[in-house]
Design a protein around this motif. Structure first.
Motif, short mmCIF file in Angstrom:
data_model
loop_
_atom_site.label_atom_id
_atom_site.label_comp_id
_atom_site.label_asym_id
_atom_site.label_seq_id
_atom_site.Cartn_x
_atom_site.Cartn_y
_atom_site.Cartn_z
N ARG A 289 -19.71 27.14 -85.24
CA ARG A 289 -18.40 26.48 -85.18
C ARG A 289 -18.33 25.30 -86.14
NH1 ARG A 289 -19.33 27.49 -79.71
NH2 ARG A 289 -19.92 25.32 -79.29
N ILE A 290 -19.42 24.54 -86.22
CA ILE A 290 -19.44 23.41 -87.15
C ILE A 290 -19.31 23.89 -88.59
CG2 ILE A 290 -20.87 21.52 -88.04
CD1 ILE A 290 -22.04 21.23 -85.24
N ALA A 292 -18.01 26.69 -89.62
CA ALA A 292 -16.67 27.25 -89.84
C ALA A 292 -15.63 26.15 -90.05
CB ALA A 292 -16.28 28.14 -88.66
N LYS A 293 -15.83 25.03 -89.38
CA LYS A 293 -14.84 23.96 -89.44
C LYS A 293 -14.95 23.12 -90.70
CE LYS A 293 -12.74 20.32 -86.67
NZ LYS A 293 -12.70 19.64 -85.34
N ILE A 294 -16.19 22.76 -91.08
CA ILE A 294 -16.34 21.84 -92.22
C ILE A 294 -17.00 22.49 -93.42
CG2 ILE A 294 -16.48 19.85 -90.66
CD1 ILE A 294 -19.47 19.72 -91.18
N ARG A 298 -21.43 21.49 -96.05
CA ARG A 298 -21.23 20.17 -95.47
C ARG A 298 -21.92 20.05 -94.10
NH1 ARG A 298 -15.89 21.19 -97.67
NH2 ARG A 298 -15.66 19.98 -99.60
N ALA A 299 -22.01 21.17 -93.38
CA ALA A 299 -22.73 21.16 -92.11
C ALA A 299 -24.20 20.85 -92.33
CB ALA A 299 -22.57 22.50 -91.39
N THR A 345 -27.55 27.36 -89.99
CA THR A 345 -26.63 27.44 -91.13
C THR A 345 -27.37 27.81 -92.41
OG1 THR A 345 -25.37 25.66 -90.07
CG2 THR A 345 -24.77 26.23 -92.33
N GLU A 417 -17.56 24.84 -100.17
CA GLU A 417 -17.45 25.55 -98.90
C GLU A 417 -18.40 26.75 -98.86
OE1 GLU A 417 -15.65 24.86 -96.18
OE2 GLU A 417 -15.07 22.99 -97.11
#
Length: 426
Positions: A289-290, A292-294, A298-299, A345, A417
């Motif tokens: 989820r992290i 996917a969001k940022i 960046r995660a 990740t 990204e």
């Protein structure tokens, strides 16, 4: 002739619905749980039962990871040249079980020494170095490529669950039956893992290279260049190596410092380590989820910033017992969360960026680069702990770990990204 649309195409079941992956996952999970018991039980055997010095503790910790330097790169090339990986996975599990079994036997005979513990750690470390790339390259044989990231998340969740339950259970077990006997469970867990791998039904496809006459040096260079020429993979490897260097300095001294300086019992140490498992489990679940969001890059950057400062918890712990446990436990919780976000990740990114036929070599090269520094950190911990004292050595390690975040913050990971696009998979 009609064509099948994407909506009509049959969907491949997720990894958790595939029988062979469930077997593979079960064996991995049980082995991970057993290994977490040994992570605590083996150094307690050395520090408490055998009275090992700070330097001996550093040597013992270094022995577990020295094989990454000695055979790490060669193991990856060798694994990639094999037509089948399952026999190797079974053999390394059985070898680890036999090595660990020798510890309680020697203890019962009154012949256990620190030297034997070092030899056992070397043996299990060698098996682990061979097992890791073999497992990594075997996973795509069991799981469809579209589900590899999900499967990797399942395995990392098992690691976190083992970290959550294993140390606490191990601490209680050590207090109840002694550390050497607790190691019996780890030996048994390797036997279960071997049985699960042996029970897989699907045939293993041959992956023998079409150019078997290439030199080992050329294949090693191909694996290393894949990692080093990709800015994102290089940053991931560098940050992991940096943290492992200073993290192992801490690990080499952790049990000795906790028992001799802070006066913690085996149960207390296990409870503190369990908080790291809580954080790791939460991190494994939150990582997708992290990312996917940022964004995946960046995660990874955010995770390195957080765990760069987590090692300060141990030297900062002072005051009443509840404060000491709270500070150390808090550091374990935050650090475990960040490390697992990083691992999950980064694993998914690596699967997307690397061609299947290179996975064994890339895994081994990553192991060499990121795990090969561990014995250096452990030996440095033993030397610094002996010459400067345990507390000062821990402060040095924590300060050094803050440089970890520089690897990812100064890389393309912080502004892309899809960092795997740096080096398209061939």
């Amino acid at each position: 002739m009609t064509t099948m649309t994407s909506a009509q195409a049959p969907r491949v079941a997720g990894p958790a619905r595939q029988r062979d992956f469930r077997r593979l996952w079960l064996g991995y999970s049980i082995s991970a749980f057993g290994s977490e018991i040994t992570v605590l039980a083996l150094p307690l055997t050395a520090a408490v039962l055998l009275g090992a010095s700070a330097f001996q503790m550093g040597l013992l910790t270094a022995a577990a990871t020295l094989p990454n330097l000695a055979i790490g790169l060669v193991a990856g090339v060798w694994v990639d040249r094999l037509p089948r990986r399952r026999p190797v996975l079974v053999a390394t599990d059985l070898a680890s079980a036999a090595a660990l079994l020798s510890i309680p036997i020697a203890w019962w005979l009154g012949a256990l020494t620190v030297t034997q513990l070092v030899v056992v750690e070397l043996g299990v470390g060698c098996a682990r170095v061979i097992f890791r790339p073999a497992y990594q390259s075997h996973l795509p044989q069991v799981v469809e490529r579209d589900h590899l990231t999900t499967a990797s998340g399942h395995l990392r969740t098992s690691d976190s669950g083992a970290m959550l339950v294993g140390p606490g259970f191990g601490g209680l077990l050590v207090q109840a039956v002694s550390a050497p006997v607790a190691i019996l469970l780890d030996a048994a867990s390797f036997l279960v893992s071997a049985a699960c791998i042996r029970s897989l039904r699907s045939p293993e496809r041959s992956t023998t290279p079409t150019t078997p006459n290439r030199s080992m040096g050329a294949e090693l260079g191909e694996g290393l260049s894949t990692v080093l020429r990709n800015p994102s993979l290089r940053a991931i490897a560098g940050s992991a190596a940096n943290l492992n260097l200073f993290g192992m300095l801490v690990m080499a001294l952790f049990v000795a410092y906790a028992t001799r300086t802070l006066g913690l019992s085996a149960g207390m140490i296990g409870a503190v380590m369990m908080t790291g498992g809580v954080g790791a489990l939460a991190g494994a679940l939150a990582a997708p989820r992290i990312a996917a969001k940022i964004g995946a890059g960046r995660a990874i950057v955010a995770a390195t910033v957080v765990f760069s400062f987590a090692l300060f918890a141990l030297p900062l712990a002072a005051g009443p017992r509840w404060v000491e446990l709270g500070v150390i436990g808090g550091g374990e919780l935050v650090g475990g969360f960040a490390v697992m976000v990083f691992d999950v990740t980064a694993a998914g990114l690596t699967f997307r960026a690397v061609a299947p036929e290179l996975l064994g070599r890339v895994s081994a090269c990553n192991g060499f680069l990121t795990q090969g520094v561990k014995p250096l950190g452990a030996l440095a911990g033993g030397v610094l702990g002996t010459t400067l004292g345990l507390h000062t050595a821990l402060w040095i390690a924590a300060a050094g770990a803050t440089t970890t975040m520089l690897w990812t913050f100064l890389s393309p990971l912080r502004r892309r990204e899809t960092p795997d696009a740096d080096s398209p998979r061939g």
